[in-house]
Structure formats: C-alpha cells, structure tokens
Design a protein around this motif. Structure first.
Motif, PDB file in Angstrom:
ATOM      1  N   THR A 303       0.842  -1.197   0.000  1.00  0.00           N
ATOM      2  CA  THR A 303       0.000   0.000   0.000  1.00  0.00           C
ATOM      3  C   THR A 303       0.886   1.259   0.000  1.00  0.00           C
ATOM      4  O   THR A 303       1.798   1.381   0.803  1.00  0.00           O
ATOM      5  N   VAL A 304       0.616   2.155  -0.959  1.00  0.00           N
ATOM      6  CA  VAL A 304       1.387   3.397  -1.033  1.00  0.00           C
ATOM      7  C   VAL A 304       0.844   4.384  -0.006  1.00  0.00           C
ATOM      8  O   VAL A 304      -0.348   4.669   0.028  1.00  0.00           O
ATOM      9  N   VAL A 305       1.735   4.919   0.835  1.00  0.00           N
ATOM     10  CA  VAL A 305       1.305   5.833   1.890  1.00  0.00           C
ATOM     11  C   VAL A 305       1.803   7.266   1.666  1.00  0.00           C
ATOM     12  O   VAL A 305       1.294   8.194   2.283  1.00  0.00           O
ATOM     13  N   ALA A 306       2.791   7.445   0.801  1.00  0.00           N
ATOM     14  CA  ALA A 306       3.303   8.812   0.580  1.00  0.00           C
ATOM     15  C   ALA A 306       4.011   8.885  -0.764  1.00  0.00           C
ATOM     16  O   ALA A 306       4.554   7.897  -1.259  1.00  0.00           O
ATOM     17  N   LEU A 307       3.966  10.077  -1.366  1.00  0.00           N
ATOM     18  CA  LEU A 307       4.660  10.365  -2.615  1.00  0.00           C
ATOM     19  C   LEU A 307       5.611  11.535  -2.367  1.00  0.00           C
ATOM     20  O   LEU A 307       5.196  12.599  -1.915  1.00  0.00           O
ATOM     21  N   LEU A 308       6.918  11.302  -2.609  1.00  0.00           N
ATOM     22  CA  LEU A 308       7.955  12.287  -2.290  1.00  0.00           C
ATOM     23  C   LEU A 308       8.698  12.706  -3.545  1.00  0.00           C
ATOM     24  O   LEU A 308       8.809  11.946  -4.509  1.00  0.00           O
ATOM     25  N   HIS A 309       9.225  13.929  -3.521  1.00  0.00           N
ATOM     26  CA  HIS A 309      10.081  14.406  -4.611  1.00  0.00           C
ATOM     27  C   HIS A 309      11.419  14.837  -4.016  1.00  0.00           C
ATOM     28  O   HIS A 309      11.464  15.557  -3.019  1.00  0.00           O
ATOM     29  N   VAL A 310      12.524  14.393  -4.642  1.00  0.00           N
ATOM     30  CA  VAL A 310      13.869  14.673  -4.144  1.00  0.00           C
ATOM     31  C   VAL A 310      14.708  15.231  -5.285  1.00  0.00           C
ATOM     32  O   VAL A 310      14.706  14.682  -6.387  1.00  0.00           O
ATOM     33  N   GLN A 311      15.411  16.339  -5.028  1.00  0.00           N
ATOM     34  CA  GLN A 311      16.300  16.882  -6.060  1.00  0.00           C
ATOM     35  C   GLN A 311      17.461  17.627  -5.413  1.00  0.00           C
ATOM     36  O   GLN A 311      17.372  18.059  -4.266  1.00  0.00           O
ATOM     37  N   ASP A 312      18.557  17.751  -6.199  1.00  0.00           N
ATOM     38  CA  ASP A 312      19.746  18.492  -5.775  1.00  0.00           C
ATOM     39  C   ASP A 312      20.222  19.279  -6.984  1.00  0.00           C
ATOM     40  O   ASP A 312      20.482  18.703  -8.045  1.00  0.00           O
ATOM     41  N   ASP A 326      15.151   4.792   7.572  1.00  0.00           N
ATOM     42  CA  ASP A 326      15.719   4.187   8.770  1.00  0.00           C
ATOM     43  C   ASP A 326      15.306   2.717   8.849  1.00  0.00           C
ATOM     44  O   ASP A 326      14.240   2.322   8.361  1.00  0.00           O
ATOM     45  N   GLU A 327      16.162   1.904   9.442  1.00  0.00           N
ATOM     46  CA  GLU A 327      15.848   0.488   9.594  1.00  0.00           C
ATOM     47  C   GLU A 327      14.873   0.283  10.761  1.00  0.00           C
ATOM     48  O   GLU A 327      14.717   1.136  11.629  1.00  0.00           O
ATOM     49  N   GLY A 328      14.218  -0.874  10.745  1.00  0.00           N
ATOM     50  CA  GLY A 328      13.345  -1.248  11.849  1.00  0.00           C
ATOM     51  C   GLY A 328      11.954  -0.646  11.767  1.00  0.00           C
ATOM     52  O   GLY A 328      11.246  -0.584  12.774  1.00  0.00           O
ATOM     53  N   ILE A 329      11.542  -0.173  10.582  1.00  0.00           N
ATOM     54  CA  ILE A 329      10.179   0.341  10.423  1.00  0.00           C
ATOM     55  C   ILE A 329       9.501  -0.446   9.311  1.00  0.00           C
ATOM     56  O   ILE A 329      10.165  -0.955   8.402  1.00  0.00           O
ATOM     57  N   PRO A 330       8.180  -0.580   9.360  1.00  0.00           N
ATOM     58  CA  PRO A 330       7.461  -1.445   8.405  1.00  0.00           C
ATOM     59  C   PRO A 330       7.169  -0.743   7.079  1.00  0.00           C
ATOM     60  O   PRO A 330       6.046  -0.792   6.581  1.00  0.00           O
ATOM     61  N   PHE A 331       8.180  -0.054   6.509  1.00  0.00           N
ATOM     62  CA  PHE A 331       7.982   0.617   5.223  1.00  0.00           C
ATOM     63  C   PHE A 331       9.215   0.405   4.358  1.00  0.00           C
ATOM     64  O   PHE A 331      10.310   0.157   4.857  1.00  0.00           O
ATOM     65  N   ARG A 332       9.039   0.507   3.061  1.00  0.00           N
ATOM     66  CA  ARG A 332      10.161   0.474   2.128  1.00  0.00           C
ATOM     67  C   ARG A 332      10.016   1.645   1.152  1.00  0.00           C
ATOM     68  O   ARG A 332       8.930   2.204   0.993  1.00  0.00           O
ATOM     69  N   LEU A 333      11.122   2.037   0.523  1.00  0.00           N
ATOM     70  CA  LEU A 333      11.153   3.171  -0.397  1.00  0.00           C
ATOM     71  C   LEU A 333      11.427   2.645  -1.801  1.00  0.00           C
ATOM     72  O   LEU A 333      12.336   1.831  -1.995  1.00  0.00           O
ATOM     73  N   GLU A 334      10.633   3.097  -2.806  1.00  0.00           N
ATOM     74  CA  GLU A 334      10.867   2.655  -4.178  1.00  0.00           C
ATOM     75  C   GLU A 334      10.737   3.839  -5.135  1.00  0.00           C
ATOM     76  O   GLU A 334       9.999   4.794  -4.882  1.00  0.00           O
ATOM     77  N   LYS A 335      11.511   3.781  -6.256  1.00  0.00           N
ATOM     78  CA  LYS A 335      11.517   4.849  -7.265  1.00  0.00           C
ATOM     79  C   LYS A 335      10.184   4.816  -8.004  1.00  0.00           C
ATOM     80  O   LYS A 335       9.677   3.763  -8.357  1.00  0.00           O
ATOM     81  N   SER A 336       9.634   6.019  -8.282  1.00  0.00           N
ATOM     82  CA  SER A 336       8.358   6.095  -8.972  1.00  0.00           C
ATOM     83  C   SER A 336       8.537   6.663 -10.382  1.00  0.00           C
ATOM     84  O   SER A 336       8.342   5.962 -11.359  1.00  0.00           O
ATOM     85  N   PHE A 337       8.937   7.943 -10.491  1.00  0.00           N
ATOM     86  CA  PHE A 337       9.042   8.620 -11.789  1.00  0.00           C
ATOM     87  C   PHE A 337      10.110   9.695 -11.672  1.00  0.00           C
ATOM     88  O   PHE A 337       9.982  10.622 -10.885  1.00  0.00           O
ATOM     89  N   GLU A 338      11.215   9.512 -12.435  1.00  0.00           N
ATOM     90  CA  GLU A 338      12.337  10.430 -12.399  1.00  0.00           C
ATOM     91  C   GLU A 338      12.793  10.676 -10.954  1.00  0.00           C
ATOM     92  O   GLU A 338      13.339   9.781 -10.336  1.00  0.00           O
ATOM     93  N   ASP A 339      12.503  11.870 -10.403  1.00  0.00           N
ATOM     94  CA  ASP A 339      12.968  12.189  -9.058  1.00  0.00           C
ATOM     95  C   ASP A 339      11.883  11.928  -7.996  1.00  0.00           C
ATOM     96  O   ASP A 339      11.973  12.440  -6.878  1.00  0.00           O
ATOM     97  N   TYR A 340      10.885  11.153  -8.350  1.00  0.00           N
ATOM     98  CA  TYR A 340       9.805  10.852  -7.405  1.00  0.00           C
ATOM     99  C   TYR A 340      10.005   9.489  -6.769  1.00  0.00           C
ATOM    100  O   TYR A 340      10.482   8.554  -7.420  1.00  0.00           O
ATOM    101  N   TYR A 341       9.641   9.382  -5.492  1.00  0.00           N
ATOM    102  CA  TYR A 341       9.733   8.140  -4.751  1.00  0.00           C
ATOM    103  C   TYR A 341       8.405   7.876  -4.063  1.00  0.00           C
ATOM    104  O   TYR A 341       7.674   8.800  -3.683  1.00  0.00           O
ATOM    105  N   ARG A 342       8.104   6.543  -3.872  1.00  0.00           N
ATOM    106  CA  ARG A 342       6.912   6.152  -3.121  1.00  0.00           C
ATOM    107  C   ARG A 342       7.328   5.355  -1.897  1.00  0.00           C
ATOM    108  O   ARG A 342       8.367   4.705  -1.906  1.00  0.00           O
TER     109      ARG A 342
END
Length: 342
Positions: A303-312, A326-342
């Motif tokens: 289940t997707v809970v957040a949509l983030l954008h990261v840039q430098d 951070d480790e030890g939490i029930p979530f994972r991070l995956e690439k969505s579109f270019e600089d977007y992550y879910r």
C-alpha cells in the motif's frame, strides 16, 4: 478532486482549471527569458492524482514570436584608420543580438555610407554572421578626415524588425605595427564560489611601436548580455574581474572576445573562455507531494502511503542523490518517476 499541477522550477507557469480540467498559463511566458540560446524550448510540470498516488509528466513547447528587434551593444562605434591602410583591409564590427529564434532572429546586415567602404559578412563556426567593414577605396586624410557610416541589422520576421549602429571612421597617419596578444585564446577554470572582485585572468598584448601608436588599450568586442553583467575588463591592464557571484547551475562557461588596439587603426583579437567548476553548495531538497493521513492496521503490504520528490541542483557527483529509510520500520522506499519516490 485530488488532482493538481506541480512545476519543478522556481516559478509556477501553469495551473489546472478546477472545473474544465484545462491546463492554463499562470503567468506571462517569455520564451527568451526562459530558454536563452535554446532552440527547442520545453517547460515541464507534473500532474499529481492524489487518490491514486500517481504522477504524470507534462511537456509544453513554447514557440517563438517576433517580439524582439536586433540590437547592438554599442549604438555608436568609432574606428581609427591610417591613410596608408591598403584597400581590401577588413575590420570586424560589433555583432547585433536578437534573442528571438529561427526566422525571427538576426538574418542580414546592410551598410550605408560612402564609396570608400563596403560590407562583408563572414559565417562563424556556429553559423553566426560576423560583419566586417571592408576598405574599398584608398583613404586620403587631406580629402576627408572623417567618414560617417550606418550599419543596419534585420531579422526575418513579417514585418521585419531592424536595429542600427553608427560608425565614425577617423583617418590617421601611418602606423607600422599592430598589437599582438601573448595567446590566441585564454582559458581559465574558476570555482563557482570565487569571491566577487577577484581577477580571473589578465590578457596581455604588446605593440612594437612607440608613442601613441605603441599604447595598447583593451576592449570587449563580443560578449553576451549575461556575461556583460558578470565580468569587467580593465581597458588599461587587460585584467578581467568578477562583478557578481557565479553559479555553476546557471552557467557553466562564458566566452568573451577581447580586442587590443593601439593609438592608430591596428588591433589584435583574442578569445577568453571562463569555465566555472561546480562546488557542492546545494543540499538535497525533499518535499512531500502527497501522503495519507492515516492507514488501517490490516492494510495489505504494498500500500502506497506517501509520494515524495527529491532533487539536488548541483551537478555530477555533487548532484547525485541517494535516498533511504531508517531500519526497523514497516515501510520500504521505491523509485516512482524520475525524481519521485513512493
């Protein structure tokens, strides 16, 4: 509902009409301001559907209109020529600048004046037109000490727009030697955090003549509007200093054409290239584009809970961003579109 437009630049150019769904302009769009010296001008934004946690890319091409006329950096130019100058001699003239593109940009030059001079236009390596004043008939200072000319630049619009520069030629006595630069091209590399007021490079030309004909002065022959606000040339020493701070992300290199001329009509020209190197002066920026305010404890994995954008804004290794949780939490991070992550 739950659909919105996000521009990743520093300015919101587009908006979404909430009733019709039309993509509309949010501010006046000036192609020359947004895409300086870029033929294919494309603005990008993202359409975010919050309920579906989806993002779609939108590209808008900005086409050109003939809203700019060719213009010269110097509306008046003075040339000093010896009466011994041989017919056929050529003298470079200042180029006109037209920020429009295609047919709407600069297309031709025309010279009006007297029978002593004609116009030649050379094509540079990048396809740019470089006007030159050609001495068609021998000068006689006793016959005429001055010659008044008008250089006209025209674009290809319908109707065409034009710009003019006045040229005053002063006829002088003979001059035996021309200034000679120590280098045909000066290249300097400076970090983007170099202090304002620093001397970046000093060009040097020497003239074997004595007196007035041996005194060398320096001037900028060709420079972009942006570079003219960034660098300053000392006409006596040839030192080029920094007028305002550099930013690698706004400009990685600048080119200037510097001319050394003596008290007569002779000159030499050199090219100055300032290469700006990147400094890691920008931190990665993380922004939340969409997020659930709550989630059921029996929600299925994936289940997707957040949509983030990261840039430098830095370049190369300084701009490469690595994202992790951070480790030890029930979530994972995956690439969505270019600089977007879910």
């Amino acid at each position: 509902r739950g659909v919105r437009i996000v521009s990743e630049g520093s300015m919101e150019h587009f908006a979404l009409h909430e009733k019709t769904g039309h993509l509309v302009t949010a501010a006046r769009i000036d192609r020359e301001q947004l895409c300086e010296e870029v033929q294919h001008c494309v603005l990008r934004c993202a359409l975010i559907v919050e309920g579906q946690m989806q993002v779609y890319g939108i590209q808008v091409e900005i086409t050109d209109i003939n809203d700019n006329a060719p213009s010269f950096r110097q509306a008046e130019k003075e040339l000093r020529m010896s009466e011994m100058t041989a017919p056929g001699s050529r003298f470079p003239l200042s180029e006109a600048h037209d920020p429009d593109s295609g047919r709407n940009s600069l297309q031709s030059y025309e010279l009006s004046g007297d029978e002593h001079f004609s116009l030649a236009v050379q094509t540079g390596p990048g396809g740019d037109q470089r006007p030159e004043l050609v001495l068609a008939k021998a000068l006689d200072r006793e016959e005429a000490a001055f010659h008044e000319l008008v250089l006209r630049a025209s674009d290809g619009g319908d109707p065409a727009r034009t710009g003019t520069a006045r040229i005053r030629v002063t006829v002088l006595d003979a001059n035996d030697n021309a200034p000679v630069f120590s280098q045909a091209e000066y290249t300097v590399r400076v970090p983007e955090d170099v202090p304002v007021g620093s001397v970046l490079v000093t060009v040097t030309a020497t003239d074997a003549d004595e007196g007035l004909y041996g005194q060398v002065k320096y001037s900028i022959q060709k420079i972009t509007e942006k570079a003219s606000q960034t660098f300053q040339l000392d006409d006596n020493t040839g030192a080029i200093t920094l007028l305002q701070g550099l930013d690698f992300e706004d400009g990685a290199s600048y080119e200037l054409e510097v001319q050394a001329h003596d008290g007569g009509a002779l000159f030499d020209t050199t090219k100055v290239v300032v290469c700006v190197t990147d400094v890691n002066d920008n931190v990665p920026d993380i922004s939340m584009r969409s997020a659930l305010s709550e989630i059921s404890e029996d929600a299925p994995s994936g289940t997707v809970v957040a949509l983030l954008h990261v840039q430098d804004r830095d370049s190369g290794a300084n701009g490469e961003v690595r994202c992790s949780l951070d480790e030890g939490i029930p979530f994972r991070l995956e690439k969505s579109f270019e600089d977007y992550y879910r």
